[in-house]
Motif scaffolding. Sequence first.
Motif, PDB file in Angstrom:
ATOM      1  N   VAL A  35       0.862  -1.069   0.046  1.00 44.61           N
ATOM      2  CA  VAL A  35      -0.057  -0.174   0.185  1.00 44.61           C
ATOM      3  C   VAL A  35       0.950   1.250   0.075  1.00 44.61           C
ATOM      4  CG1 VAL A  35      -1.980  -0.933   1.105  1.00 44.61           C
ATOM      5  CG2 VAL A  35      -0.291   0.214   2.708  1.00 44.61           C
ATOM      6  N   ALA A  36       0.338   2.255  -0.578  1.00 39.30           N
ATOM      7  CA  ALA A  36       1.103   3.647  -0.518  1.00 39.30           C
ATOM      8  C   ALA A  36      -0.067   4.624   0.120  1.00 39.30           C
ATOM      9  CB  ALA A  36       1.340   4.157  -1.712  1.00 39.30           C
ATOM     10  N   TRP A  37       0.491   5.531   0.714  1.00 41.70           N
ATOM     11  CA  TRP A  37      -0.560   6.284   1.453  1.00 41.70           C
ATOM     12  C   TRP A  37       0.171   7.769   1.577  1.00 41.70           C
ATOM     13  CZ3 TRP A  37       2.435   3.255   4.211  1.00 41.70           C
ATOM     14  CH2 TRP A  37       3.172   3.882   5.327  1.00 41.70           C
ATOM     15  N   ARG A  38      -0.898   8.912   1.728  1.00 38.38           N
ATOM     16  CA  ARG A  38      -0.536  10.088   2.053  1.00 38.38           C
ATOM     17  C   ARG A  38      -1.794  10.550   3.116  1.00 38.38           C
ATOM     18  NH1 ARG A  38       4.000   9.379   1.139  1.00 38.38           N
ATOM     19  NH2 ARG A  38       5.324  10.530  -0.222  1.00 38.38           N
ATOM     20  N   ILE A  72      -5.364   8.864   2.680  1.00 33.96           N
ATOM     21  CA  ILE A  72      -5.511   8.057   1.457  1.00 33.96           C
ATOM     22  C   ILE A  72      -4.782   6.967   1.352  1.00 33.96           C
ATOM     23  CG2 ILE A  72      -5.811   8.561  -1.251  1.00 33.96           C
ATOM     24  CD1 ILE A  72      -5.411  11.766  -0.234  1.00 33.96           C
ATOM     25  N   VAL A 111      -3.685   3.661  -0.885  1.00 32.16           N
ATOM     26  CA  VAL A 111      -3.710   2.907  -2.509  1.00 32.16           C
ATOM     27  C   VAL A 111      -3.459   1.637  -2.392  1.00 32.16           C
ATOM     28  CG1 VAL A 111      -3.196   3.239  -4.658  1.00 32.16           C
ATOM     29  CG2 VAL A 111      -3.059   5.445  -3.550  1.00 32.16           C
ATOM     30  N   THR A 136      -1.566  -0.749  -4.139  1.00 29.57           N
ATOM     31  CA  THR A 136      -1.045  -0.689  -5.298  1.00 29.57           C
ATOM     32  C   THR A 136      -1.203  -1.544  -6.447  1.00 29.57           C
ATOM     33  OG1 THR A 136       0.971  -1.578  -4.487  1.00 29.57           O
ATOM     34  CG2 THR A 136       0.929   0.701  -4.016  1.00 29.57           C
ATOM     35  N   LYS A 137      -1.465  -3.009  -5.988  1.00 24.72           N
ATOM     36  CA  LYS A 137      -1.570  -4.078  -6.959  1.00 24.72           C
ATOM     37  C   LYS A 137      -3.006  -3.805  -7.715  1.00 24.72           C
ATOM     38  CE  LYS A 137       1.591  -7.439  -6.087  1.00 24.72           C
ATOM     39  NZ  LYS A 137       1.797  -8.986  -6.121  1.00 24.72           N
ATOM     40  N   GLU A 138      -3.962  -3.321  -6.928  1.00 19.87           N
ATOM     41  CA  GLU A 138      -5.390  -3.090  -7.640  1.00 19.87           C
ATOM     42  C   GLU A 138      -5.650  -1.828  -8.107  1.00 19.87           C
ATOM     43  OE1 GLU A 138      -8.217  -4.435  -4.605  1.00 19.87           O
ATOM     44  OE2 GLU A 138      -6.361  -5.356  -3.821  1.00 19.87           O
ATOM     45  N   SER A 139      -4.792  -0.956  -7.745  1.00 20.91           N
ATOM     46  CA  SER A 139      -4.877   0.947  -8.002  1.00 20.91           C
ATOM     47  C   SER A 139      -6.264   1.024  -7.214  1.00 20.91           C
ATOM     48  CB  SER A 139      -5.154   0.770  -9.416  1.00 20.91           C
ATOM     49  OG  SER A 139      -3.988   1.821 -10.048  1.00 20.91           O
ATOM     50  N   VAL A 155      -8.368   2.902  -4.334  1.00 22.54           N
ATOM     51  CA  VAL A 155      -8.116   3.913  -3.367  1.00 22.54           C
ATOM     52  C   VAL A 155      -9.016   4.057  -2.131  1.00 22.54           C
ATOM     53  CG1 VAL A 155      -7.505   6.329  -3.213  1.00 22.54           C
ATOM     54  CG2 VAL A 155      -7.220   5.268  -5.365  1.00 22.54           C
ATOM     55  N   VAL A 178     -10.153   6.087   1.207  1.00 21.55           N
ATOM     56  CA  VAL A 178     -10.041   7.386   2.106  1.00 21.55           C
ATOM     57  C   VAL A 178     -10.515   7.120   3.425  1.00 21.55           C
ATOM     58  CG1 VAL A 178     -10.575   9.895   2.444  1.00 21.55           C
ATOM     59  CG2 VAL A 178     -10.306   9.008   0.138  1.00 21.55           C
TER      60      VAL A 178
END
Lengths: 266, 94
Positions: free
Chosen positions: B14-17, B24, B26, B28-31, B33, B35
């Motif tokens: 996962v990526a997050w901000r 948020i 993400v 990443t494997k599935e794109s 998102v 919140v």
Amino acid sequence: MQIKIEIAEIVAALTFNQECFLEILNRDYYPFFSEKFPRIHLELETTDEIHYVQPLEACLTFEDDLCRIREEYLDGFFDFRTKKGGAKINLQGLPWALSAFIRNVFTLLLIIEDDAFVFHASAVLKGNKVYIFNGRSGSGKTTISRLSKNCIVLSDDHAVVKKTDDNFFTYATPCWQDYSFGEKKNTAYNIGAIFKLVQDKEAYLKKINKASAITELFTIPHIPAEFLPFERIMDNYHDLLEKIPFYELHFTKDDSFWRCIDAVER
Amino acid sequence: MLWKGKIPFKSPEVAWRTVDGESIIVLTKESRVIVLNEVGTYIWELIDGRRSFQEIVTAVTEEFEVSALRATEESAAFLEEIAAKGIIFLKDKD
């Protein structure tokens, strides 16, 4: 033969021997011809061998710096290290397969190397600003484009947005099998606003918060998720939303939505 | 309870901000998102692969001035929801 094209400030030299490529480039890419020094080199050739049956497992696959681009009637590659690529294209796939190859190479470079965005969106020029209508398939992008009679529709499927000198600009793209209308110029356009499309019974604009807007902007076309620099993309989305307003646009199937946009712009 | 004595940790996929108080995330494997709301964001930021479930509950109790029972139930429900989506995993306390 060689023709250089420039899309969103990336110049590519296309080299080929067959007249069929010249005809298509002259017809579909003329506004994008360039005399600048190329950043990338792409070689095109025809073949009668390739005929993949859609859907392929993955049309883009990566191995280190090499990306293989395969679609129906197309087998291509792009090497990020040498900045060289090539495509074998079955004549039966023209012009679509050529568009698919060029579109994929430019999209990859824009997103991975240039920190640019390629949205699934329609981009409509009204006055001196481009309005970007973001949405997945079926959200109404083409409807919005066709209802924008007095405007120039740069594309109803792709919007390229790039940061230059701390400002964000959008660029016209060649007709990649989508709908466009009016004379496109290969230039950087100012962006008026970005909208999430919502079909409704009345037209109005609603401001939405940044986190939701970032979520809506994740409509990156074509590139497999595992190759996307997501954290950098989110940072760039955040920068974009600091500069460009983002609204939810509720619209009906007439051009009344433009009155809402014009009112906000005033 | 499933979470007792466990330590949640974020999936490496996962990526997050966090933007304006909302995280948020993400996948990443599935794109895909997601919140998170204010409480979800608070818990998300506490998940560091070291804090236990109980430590997270204690922090939630203090931050949002709710009872320990409510903090336990709501934290467990939230963690179960994001665990089901593959955003976090569990490991045993050493």
